[in-house]
Design a protein around this motif. Structure first.
Motif, PDB file in Angstrom:
ATOM      1  N   GLY B 108       0.829  -1.203   0.000  1.00  0.00           N
ATOM      2  CA  GLY B 108       0.000   0.000   0.000  1.00  0.00           C
ATOM      3  C   GLY B 108       0.859   1.246   0.000  1.00  0.00           C
ATOM      4  O   GLY B 108       1.889   1.289   0.664  1.00  0.00           O
ATOM      5  N   PHE B 111      -2.446   3.847   2.302  1.00  0.00           N
ATOM      6  CA  PHE B 111      -3.026   2.985   3.335  1.00  0.00           C
ATOM      7  C   PHE B 111      -2.400   1.602   3.245  1.00  0.00           C
ATOM      8  O   PHE B 111      -2.371   0.992   2.169  1.00  0.00           O
ATOM      9  CB  PHE B 111      -4.535   2.873   3.167  1.00  0.00           C
ATOM     10  N   SER B 113      -2.462  -1.704   5.782  1.00  0.00           N
ATOM     11  CA  SER B 113      -2.712  -2.375   7.059  1.00  0.00           C
ATOM     12  C   SER B 113      -1.580  -3.327   7.420  1.00  0.00           C
ATOM     13  O   SER B 113      -1.431  -3.710   8.577  1.00  0.00           O
ATOM     14  CB  SER B 113      -4.028  -3.158   6.981  1.00  0.00           C
ATOM     15  N   SER B 120      -0.864   1.964   9.696  1.00  0.00           N
ATOM     16  CA  SER B 120      -1.652   1.655   8.503  1.00  0.00           C
ATOM     17  C   SER B 120      -2.093   2.901   7.759  1.00  0.00           C
ATOM     18  O   SER B 120      -2.292   2.867   6.551  1.00  0.00           O
ATOM     19  CB  SER B 120      -2.880   0.844   8.901  1.00  0.00           C
ATOM     20  N   ASN B 121      -2.259   3.994   8.432  1.00  0.00           N
ATOM     21  CA  ASN B 121      -2.736   5.182   7.714  1.00  0.00           C
ATOM     22  C   ASN B 121      -2.025   6.437   8.214  1.00  0.00           C
ATOM     23  O   ASN B 121      -1.504   6.484   9.320  1.00  0.00           O
ATOM     24  CB  ASN B 121      -4.260   5.323   7.829  1.00  0.00           C
ATOM     25  N   SER B 257      -6.915  -2.951   4.249  1.00  0.00           N
ATOM     26  CA  SER B 257      -6.611  -1.935   3.242  1.00  0.00           C
ATOM     27  C   SER B 257      -6.454  -2.625   1.894  1.00  0.00           C
ATOM     28  O   SER B 257      -6.108  -3.807   1.823  1.00  0.00           O
ATOM     29  CB  SER B 257      -5.329  -1.171   3.581  1.00  0.00           C
ATOM     30  N   GLU B 277      -7.070   3.709  -3.271  1.00  0.00           N
ATOM     31  CA  GLU B 277      -6.845   2.859  -2.104  1.00  0.00           C
ATOM     32  C   GLU B 277      -7.945   3.108  -1.081  1.00  0.00           C
ATOM     33  O   GLU B 277      -8.514   4.201  -1.015  1.00  0.00           O
ATOM     34  CB  GLU B 277      -5.478   3.154  -1.455  1.00  0.00           C
ATOM     35  N   LEU B 279      -9.281   2.069   3.166  1.00  0.00           N
ATOM     36  CA  LEU B 279      -8.866   1.555   4.465  1.00  0.00           C
ATOM     37  C   LEU B 279     -10.077   1.448   5.389  1.00  0.00           C
ATOM     38  O   LEU B 279     -10.905   2.357   5.448  1.00  0.00           O
ATOM     39  CB  LEU B 279      -7.830   2.491   5.107  1.00  0.00           C
TER      40      LEU B 279
END
Lengths: 246, 367
Positions: B108, B111, B113, B120-121, B257, B277, B279
């Motif tokens: 990713g 995002f 995960s 993750s973000n 994600s 993308e 999430l």
């Protein structure tokens, strides 16, 4: 194991049964491939892109083994440190700043390398082109003072980057001197021309060649080889993700 | 910080000469940014920013190292360490890395995960950044190939070194983390998928702005192609709290994600690329649902139109539109417009300082 280095091989074919000076088209193509197929190779050189922005030089070092495996590292310029790994039909890029590995597949393979006239799909192809194309001898022409056979290639399968090709093969050196690559529609996509040759271990290689993407304006890319080593021993892990991210 | 840098530099310079056939490569990046941001009921906020990244890498067949430092023009000048690591081969199939380096896990761009190391973000991330994910940390990593496209990696993330009261010391040990990942690529003639799974135990949340979770982090990431038309990828993560391993608790830590990327090449060197993308984070209440869209149109290779948008489930958004112009070799200019859309109480909202801005960025890359 046989192998072909990517920028020695921007043209290819497989033969039909037409004869030229005692050689069939398949035999001509085999002789051409023998100049471009190595067990292993290590090359150093420079990619020179000339376009509307002027001239950009990027040095590279590359290793290859067989038809399937190659690793290219750019050693100067904006892309310094970036690497391309091709193995088992997969193509991976490594971007050192982000320590990121990107796997290229499908349409993304048509992206340009270094904003040059060469795309990633030009270095792909696990099958020999002679497995993918049918060849037809069209005639003879003189290219840059060299007598050449003109061979027309038509793809046997879907999804190839250049469904049609025309190549001019040097009758004495069995080297592709000039090539044109077409889309299925017949539109000219790229041209390839050898400017200078060199002899290495009894084989004739293009030491300077130029590629033009005909869909780009005022752009050409020259590839110069400064150092060529053939049939050398390479570590088994040369073409691994570990070496890509080393 | 300067003394810490000195320590890293000393280590770098000490270790590199241990290897023969060393090649040294300097590099640099100069970035000048002028930002003009709206401030409600006040004069606009003009923010000039000048940064210089200087780096030096040393490469030999068996050892390589890298040092990168960012200087920020301010009073006094701020110095940040970006990279300082040494890597050594252990035979043909293994290597060891130590230092301030990036650990890039999962799949990713915005995002991810599967990024259990840095989160993750990055909803607070600068959309104009060249690299969205570029964090680094103090790391000890062992990497082992098995096969050409498969490997496993074991990492330990000790607490960062802190320079305090004239003394260099380690940070809090309960912020340390350790774990590993396994990456396997299946043959193209089967699924062609790249599978990645990993585990990381983290003592504390060391980066409160990112969703880095305390406990046992488990993730799975996949990457493949949709019939050659587009690149697809996704990651999933669960966190097991060592104090409560029940499924009821664990199921609420799910993070998912995924993304799709496609590029079209057109005549005259033009190209258009699309990345989307998404999430889903269930550890937050209510669950967080976010999207990221990136469009890039390059008409002729000289310049490109860039559009980035970050959407939040509270219906707010952060938008960036602009033009990136190549001016000369390594020299580029960007004119960007950024705007936040949403209610003042949303993640992105208008009628707050810096909710709209115009940025002029001049960058020179020297290599």
């Amino acid at each position: 194991m046989k192998k072909r280095h990517w920028f020695l091989s921007l043209a290819f074919l497989f033969p039909a049964g037409i004869w030229a000076q005692g050689l069939s088209v398949p035999q001509i193509l085999e002789r051409v491939e023998s100049n471009q197929v190595f067990s292993t190779a290590r090359l150093e050189g420079v990619v020179v892109v000339n376009d509307e922005w002027g001239r950009r030089e990027t040095a590279f070092r590359s290793y290859s083994q067989g038809r399937e495996r190659s690793l290219v590292e750019f050693t100067s310029g904006e892309s310094q440190g970036q690497r391309i790994l091709r193995t088992r039909g997969d193509l991976y890029l490594y971007f050192p700043e982000a320590a990121e590995v990107v796997r290229l597949q499908g349409a993304a393979l048509s992206e340009s390398i270094l904003d040059s006239d060469v795309s990633y799909e030009d270095i792909g192809g696990d099958k020999g082109l002679n497995q993918r194309y049918t060849g037809e001898l069209v005639g003879s022409e003189v290219v840059d003072g060299r007598d050449c056979w003109v061979i027309r290639l038509t793809t046997r399968e879907r999804g190839v980057a250049y469904p049609r090709q025309e190549i001019w093969v040097d009758k004495e050196l069995f080297l592709t001197r000039f090539a044109k690559y077409y889309a299925l529609s017949g539109r000219l996509l790229k041209e390839f021309r050898v400017l200078e040759v060199m002899m290495v271990s009894g084989r004739t290689l293009p030491s300077r060649s130029i590629i033009q993407d005909k869909l780009r304006r005022n752009s050409s890319t020259e590839i110069r080889l400064n150092k060529v080593e053939l049939d050398l021993r390479l570590p088994a892990t040369t073409f691994s993700l570990g070496n890509l991210t080393w | 910080m300067v003394r810490s840098l000195f320590c890293f530099a000393s280590l770098f310079l000490f270790l590199v000469p241990l290897a023969g056939q060393v090649r040294l490569k300097p590099e640099g990046r100069l970035n000048l940014t002028y930002g003009l941001f709206r401030v409600p009921d006040a004069d606009p906020n003009l923010v000039p920013l000048l940064t210089a990244d200087l780096g030096l890498s040393a490469v030999s067949p068996e050892v390589r190292s890298e040092l990168q430092v960012r200087f920020l023009a301010s009073e006094p000048t701020q110095v940040n360490l970006l990279r300082a690591w040494v890597r050594a081969r252990l035979g043909e199939e293994a290597r060891f890395t130590a230092g301030w380096a990036r650990v890039s896990w999962g799949q990713g761009i915005f995002f991810n995960s599967g990024d259990v190391v840095y989160g993750s973000n990055f909803l607070n991330r600068d959309l104009s950044a060249t690299e969205i994910r570029d964090e680094a940390s103090l790391v000890l990593a062992y990497y082992q190939d098995f096969g050409e496209l498969s490997f496993f990696e074991v990492v330990a993330l000790p607490p960062a070194l802190v320079w305090k009261a004239g003394k260099l010391s380690a940070g809090e040990w309960d912020s340390a983390a350790a774990g590993g990942r396994l990456v396997v690529t299946l043959p193209e003639d089967w699924t062609g998928l790249r599978w990645e799974t990993g585990y990381l135990f983290r003592g504390e949340i060391s980066q409160p702005q990112a969703l880095v979770e305390r406990g046992h982090n488990l993730y799975l990431a996949l990457q493949g192609s949709l019939w050659g038309l587009a690149n697809l990828y996704g990651s999933a993560r669960l966190v097991l709290d060592p104090r409560d391993l029940s499924w009821d608790k664990t199921k609420n830590t799910l993070s998912l994600s995924g993304g799709v990327f496609r590029i079209w090449n057109m005549d005259e060197g033009a190209s258009f690329s699309f990345r989307l993308e998404g999430l889903l984070e269930t550890i937050i209440h209510p669950p967080l649902l976010s999207g990221y869209l990136e469009l890039n149109f390059t008409p002729d290779g000289k310049g490109s139109f860039l559009g980035r948008a970050l959407f939040h489930s509270d219906t707010s958004a952060n938008l960036l539109l602009g033009w990136v112009q190549k001016m000369y070799q390594g020299l580029s200019a960007q004119l960007l417009v950024q705007a936040q859309l949403g209610e003042p109480s949303d993640v992105f909202g208008s009628n707050r300082p810096n909710d709209m801005g115009v940025l002029l960025v001049i960058e020179y890359l020297l290599r």
